[in-house]
Scaffold this motif. Structure first.
Motif, PDB file in Angstrom:
ATOM      1  N   THR A   1       0.855  -1.173   0.000  1.00  0.00           N
ATOM      2  CA  THR A   1       0.000   0.000   0.000  1.00  0.00           C
ATOM      3  C   THR A   1       0.895   1.228   0.000  1.00  0.00           C
ATOM      4  O   THR A   1       1.862   1.301   0.741  1.00  0.00           O
ATOM      5  CB  THR A   1      -0.884  -0.001   1.258  1.00  0.00           C
ATOM      6  OG1 THR A   1      -1.739  -1.131   1.214  1.00  0.00           O
ATOM      7  CG2 THR A   1      -1.717   1.268   1.340  1.00  0.00           C
ATOM      8  N   ARG A   2       0.570   2.184  -0.861  1.00  0.00           N
ATOM      9  CA  ARG A   2       1.362   3.404  -0.892  1.00  0.00           C
ATOM     10  C   ARG A   2       0.566   4.579  -0.357  1.00  0.00           C
ATOM     11  O   ARG A   2      -0.666   4.566  -0.394  1.00  0.00           O
ATOM     12  CB  ARG A   2       1.855   3.673  -2.312  1.00  0.00           C
ATOM     13  CG  ARG A   2       2.986   2.711  -2.718  1.00  0.00           C
ATOM     14  CD  ARG A   2       3.294   2.804  -4.192  1.00  0.00           C
ATOM     15  NE  ARG A   2       2.158   2.353  -4.968  1.00  0.00           N
ATOM     16  CZ  ARG A   2       1.832   2.848  -6.153  1.00  0.00           C
ATOM     17  NH1 ARG A   2       2.564   3.836  -6.667  1.00  0.00           N
ATOM     18  NH2 ARG A   2       0.800   2.384  -6.804  1.00  0.00           N
ATOM     19  N   VAL A   3       1.286   5.558   0.150  1.00  0.00           N
ATOM     20  CA  VAL A   3       0.651   6.711   0.781  1.00  0.00           C
ATOM     21  C   VAL A   3       0.872   7.948  -0.084  1.00  0.00           C
ATOM     22  O   VAL A   3       2.013   8.272  -0.432  1.00  0.00           O
ATOM     23  CB  VAL A   3       1.204   6.955   2.198  1.00  0.00           C
ATOM     24  CG1 VAL A   3       0.544   8.175   2.829  1.00  0.00           C
ATOM     25  CG2 VAL A   3       0.996   5.711   3.063  1.00  0.00           C
ATOM     26  N   ALA A   4      -0.199   8.617  -0.419  1.00  0.00           N
ATOM     27  CA  ALA A   4      -0.140   9.869  -1.169  1.00  0.00           C
ATOM     28  C   ALA A   4      -0.734  10.985  -0.320  1.00  0.00           C
ATOM     29  O   ALA A   4      -1.433  10.728   0.665  1.00  0.00           O
ATOM     30  CB  ALA A   4      -0.907   9.738  -2.485  1.00  0.00           C
TER      31      ALA A   4
ATOM     32  N   TRP B   1       3.272  11.645  -3.995  1.00  0.00           N
ATOM     33  CA  TRP B   1       3.614  10.600  -3.032  1.00  0.00           C
ATOM     34  C   TRP B   1       4.254  11.169  -1.779  1.00  0.00           C
ATOM     35  O   TRP B   1       5.005  12.132  -1.833  1.00  0.00           O
ATOM     36  CB  TRP B   1       4.572   9.594  -3.670  1.00  0.00           C
ATOM     37  CG  TRP B   1       3.989   8.894  -4.863  1.00  0.00           C
ATOM     38  CD1 TRP B   1       4.400   9.009  -6.156  1.00  0.00           C
ATOM     39  CD2 TRP B   1       2.883   7.988  -4.867  1.00  0.00           C
ATOM     40  NE1 TRP B   1       3.613   8.234  -6.969  1.00  0.00           N
ATOM     41  CE2 TRP B   1       2.672   7.592  -6.201  1.00  0.00           C
ATOM     42  CE3 TRP B   1       2.046   7.473  -3.871  1.00  0.00           C
ATOM     43  CZ2 TRP B   1       1.667   6.703  -6.576  1.00  0.00           C
ATOM     44  CZ3 TRP B   1       1.044   6.587  -4.233  1.00  0.00           C
ATOM     45  CH2 TRP B   1       0.862   6.213  -5.567  1.00  0.00           C
ATOM     46  N   LEU B   2       3.961  10.518  -0.685  1.00  0.00           N
ATOM     47  CA  LEU B   2       4.660  10.829   0.563  1.00  0.00           C
ATOM     48  C   LEU B   2       6.101  10.363   0.452  1.00  0.00           C
ATOM     49  O   LEU B   2       6.364   9.209   0.116  1.00  0.00           O
ATOM     50  CB  LEU B   2       3.971  10.110   1.731  1.00  0.00           C
ATOM     51  CG  LEU B   2       4.670  10.196   3.086  1.00  0.00           C
ATOM     52  CD1 LEU B   2       4.619  11.619   3.636  1.00  0.00           C
ATOM     53  CD2 LEU B   2       4.023   9.226   4.085  1.00  0.00           C
TER      54      LEU B   2
ATOM     55  N   ALA C   1      -8.424  10.929   5.750  1.00  0.00           N
ATOM     56  CA  ALA C   1      -7.665   9.919   5.006  1.00  0.00           C
ATOM     57  C   ALA C   1      -8.636   9.067   4.205  1.00  0.00           C
ATOM     58  O   ALA C   1      -9.583   8.524   4.761  1.00  0.00           O
ATOM     59  CB  ALA C   1      -6.865   9.042   5.959  1.00  0.00           C
ATOM     60  N   PHE C   2      -8.401   8.980   2.910  1.00  0.00           N
ATOM     61  CA  PHE C   2      -9.249   8.193   2.023  1.00  0.00           C
ATOM     62  C   PHE C   2      -8.497   6.919   1.640  1.00  0.00           C
ATOM     63  O   PHE C   2      -7.362   7.003   1.145  1.00  0.00           O
ATOM     64  CB  PHE C   2      -9.624   9.005   0.780  1.00  0.00           C
ATOM     65  CG  PHE C   2     -10.552  10.155   1.090  1.00  0.00           C
ATOM     66  CD1 PHE C   2     -11.922  10.031   0.889  1.00  0.00           C
ATOM     67  CD2 PHE C   2     -10.064  11.341   1.625  1.00  0.00           C
ATOM     68  CE1 PHE C   2     -12.783  11.081   1.194  1.00  0.00           C
ATOM     69  CE2 PHE C   2     -10.920  12.395   1.938  1.00  0.00           C
ATOM     70  CZ  PHE C   2     -12.289  12.260   1.721  1.00  0.00           C
ATOM     71  N   GLY C   3      -9.141   5.774   1.839  1.00  0.00           N
ATOM     72  CA  GLY C   3      -8.404   4.535   1.608  1.00  0.00           C
ATOM     73  C   GLY C   3      -9.236   3.380   1.090  1.00  0.00           C
ATOM     74  O   GLY C   3      -8.903   2.222   1.355  1.00  0.00           O
ATOM     75  N   ALA C   4     -10.315   3.671   0.364  1.00  0.00           N
ATOM     76  CA  ALA C   4     -11.114   2.576  -0.198  1.00  0.00           C
ATOM     77  C   ALA C   4     -10.223   1.726  -1.107  1.00  0.00           C
ATOM     78  O   ALA C   4      -9.326   2.230  -1.793  1.00  0.00           O
ATOM     79  CB  ALA C   4     -12.306   3.133  -0.970  1.00  0.00           C
ATOM     80  N   VAL C   5     -10.495   0.424  -1.118  1.00  0.00           N
ATOM     81  CA  VAL C   5      -9.642  -0.518  -1.848  1.00  0.00           C
ATOM     82  C   VAL C   5      -9.607  -0.208  -3.342  1.00  0.00           C
ATOM     83  O   VAL C   5      -8.564  -0.303  -3.983  1.00  0.00           O
ATOM     84  CB  VAL C   5     -10.146  -1.970  -1.615  1.00  0.00           C
ATOM     85  CG1 VAL C   5      -9.388  -2.949  -2.496  1.00  0.00           C
ATOM     86  CG2 VAL C   5     -10.003  -2.348  -0.149  1.00  0.00           C
TER      87      VAL C   5
ATOM     88  N   ARG D   1      -3.116  -0.031  -4.762  1.00  0.00           N
ATOM     89  CA  ARG D   1      -3.667   0.363  -3.467  1.00  0.00           C
ATOM     90  C   ARG D   1      -2.995   1.639  -2.962  1.00  0.00           C
ATOM     91  O   ARG D   1      -1.783   1.644  -2.690  1.00  0.00           O
ATOM     92  CB  ARG D   1      -3.456  -0.753  -2.431  1.00  0.00           C
ATOM     93  CG  ARG D   1      -4.118  -0.457  -1.084  1.00  0.00           C
ATOM     94  CD  ARG D   1      -5.623  -0.516  -1.221  1.00  0.00           C
ATOM     95  NE  ARG D   1      -6.331   0.101  -0.113  1.00  0.00           N
ATOM     96  CZ  ARG D   1      -6.610  -0.498   1.035  1.00  0.00           C
ATOM     97  NH1 ARG D   1      -6.216  -1.731   1.246  1.00  0.00           N
ATOM     98  NH2 ARG D   1      -7.277   0.135   1.981  1.00  0.00           N
TER      99      ARG D   1
ATOM    100  N   VAL E   1      -3.492   4.921  -0.185  1.00  0.00           N
ATOM    101  CA  VAL E   1      -4.181   5.673   0.868  1.00  0.00           C
ATOM    102  C   VAL E   1      -3.771   7.135   0.711  1.00  0.00           C
ATOM    103  O   VAL E   1      -2.574   7.447   0.709  1.00  0.00           O
ATOM    104  CB  VAL E   1      -3.805   5.163   2.272  1.00  0.00           C
ATOM    105  CG1 VAL E   1      -4.363   6.089   3.349  1.00  0.00           C
ATOM    106  CG2 VAL E   1      -4.317   3.741   2.472  1.00  0.00           C
TER     107      VAL E   1
ATOM    108  N   ILE F   1      -3.820  10.901   2.184  1.00  0.00           N
ATOM    109  CA  ILE F   1      -4.076  11.800   3.305  1.00  0.00           C
ATOM    110  C   ILE F   1      -4.374  13.163   2.686  1.00  0.00           C
ATOM    111  O   ILE F   1      -3.509  13.740   2.023  1.00  0.00           O
ATOM    112  CB  ILE F   1      -2.858  11.904   4.242  1.00  0.00           C
ATOM    113  CG1 ILE F   1      -2.236  10.515   4.499  1.00  0.00           C
ATOM    114  CG2 ILE F   1      -3.246  12.605   5.532  1.00  0.00           C
ATOM    115  CD1 ILE F   1      -3.070   9.589   5.310  1.00  0.00           C
TER     116      ILE F   1
END
Lengths: 239, 239
Positions: free
Chosen positions: B20-23, B64-65, B95-99, B105, B107, B109
């Motif tokens: 899962t990556r965080v943006a 991307w974070l 935080a939005f993280g729907a599959v 994938r 998530v 912020i």
């Protein structure tokens, strides 16, 4: 400067080497009255860590986000797995992502909920304990800071209806509701002022029933179901 | 059931296969008056995607974070890189993280901010444009839903002081403030009622100066600096 979206489908190489991971944690508040105490206090469950980092310290219940579940579902699942608790509704609180909050890079999406004392089953696990929110030990990671923030939100953002629904039985006296507020705010409230505020808020409905006992009969109230417990606006219930 | 913390230092193997990556993304609201229009409207900047997924569609500014920066810093950096904008303060929204919100994938912020029209430099990049919030095209990912949520928060959670500071000059008339509210709420407000609410709110301070011109002179107000722009409680300013 190139001003185009930097959201590419492939993460940069250094990020792939040690990817940021996403965890969920949950702050569950309830009210408890210690034996012999006149007043109730805010309490929350913590889980003892059984491995590094911070082995042996207490931490908020939580776990890793699974690739196939949404954030809400991950919060519910990890809470149930670690504590057995299943509140009817979890609300997203905040995402914590400081670089140094864990030895590896972890962004934690934190949820919170209120739970009534009668919804809590007896814990048979020595690694799960309820702590008084006002006297926590030093917790793992930045979890003391997270609890402080959740308490601040509880004190500032929570209406009468929500508190009543989350922490009290379906019907309750104004004295019982006031006790909840006194525990959350950490100070005594004037009963007459409190009654006036509640009656003006439109969030409680008086019933025809009374609590009887050793004191003067006290009218029972219920919360107004027309007032949203937690209005998330256009957000879907699950995401 | 084993009730121990599932926060282990090593992610499960399947998660490592496709992490899962965080943006981070940011919703920036401003107010603009279209040529010839009597009323102002809420607008926000969008960035055209130059690669898949959703190449060619408009999206919220973001990226991307980075492994070495906190969430707030990532929001500021990616906003500046994509739009050149640098609001003095960004607030975390959700935080939005729907599959299924992205082919892989992710998530996100999401942050938000208000910005005054005079803080916006002329855009010289055709891939950045300001859109009327009330008539957006179909955006990339779940960004329409995110904007809807941000607008809902703007309408519900924002006080007089915050609006004044975020969208108006240091001194402003009540008519100017009312126009901001009318744009956000999408409806006309009664001037007398509005004046009474503002004066009772304690968030604005009348000055001794007046706006003169073709109309009757109108008193200038400034916002009360003692009222927090965005009270984040015990959270550090940067995390």
């Amino acid at each position: 400067m190139t001003r185009t979206s930097t959201l590419s489908p492939v993460p940069p190489a250094d990020a792939a080497a040690e990817p940021t991971r996403v965890a969920v944690s949950t702050v569950i508040f309830t009210l408890r009255r210690l034996p012999g105490s006149e007043t109730a206090s805010v309490a929350l469950p913590l889980v003892r860590r059984t491995r590094d980092p911070h082995e042996g310290l207490w931490a908020l219940p939580g776990g890793w986000l699974d690739a196939t579940e949404g954030l809400d579902a991950a919060a519910s699942r990890t809470l149930a797995e670690t504590t057995g608790l299943a509140p009817s509704y979890l609300e997203q609180l905040y995402a914590f992502g400081a670089v140094d909050r864990s030895p590896s890079r972890v962004v934690s999406i934190v949820y919170w909920a209120l739970i009534r004392p009668d919804e809590i089953a007896d814990a048979s696990d020595e690694n799960v304990q309820w702590f008084d929110a006002a006297s926590l030990p030093g917790l793992a990671f930045d979890h003391n800071q997270i609890v402080d923030y959740a308490l601040w939100r509880l004190r500032n953002k929570v209406g009468y209806s929500r508190i009543a629904h989350g922490l009290l039985a379906d019907e309750f006296t104004l004295a019982e509701l006031r006790e909840v507020y006194e525990a959350i705010l950490g100070r005594r409230l004037d009963p007459a002022n409190f009654r006036r505020q509640v009656e003006n808020s439109g969030t409680l409905i008086p019933t025809d029933r009374f609590r009887t006992g050793s004191h003067r009969p006290a009218r029972l109230y219920r919360y107004n179901q027309d007032v949203e417990l937690a209005d998330r606006g256009p957000l879907d219930r699950r995401q």
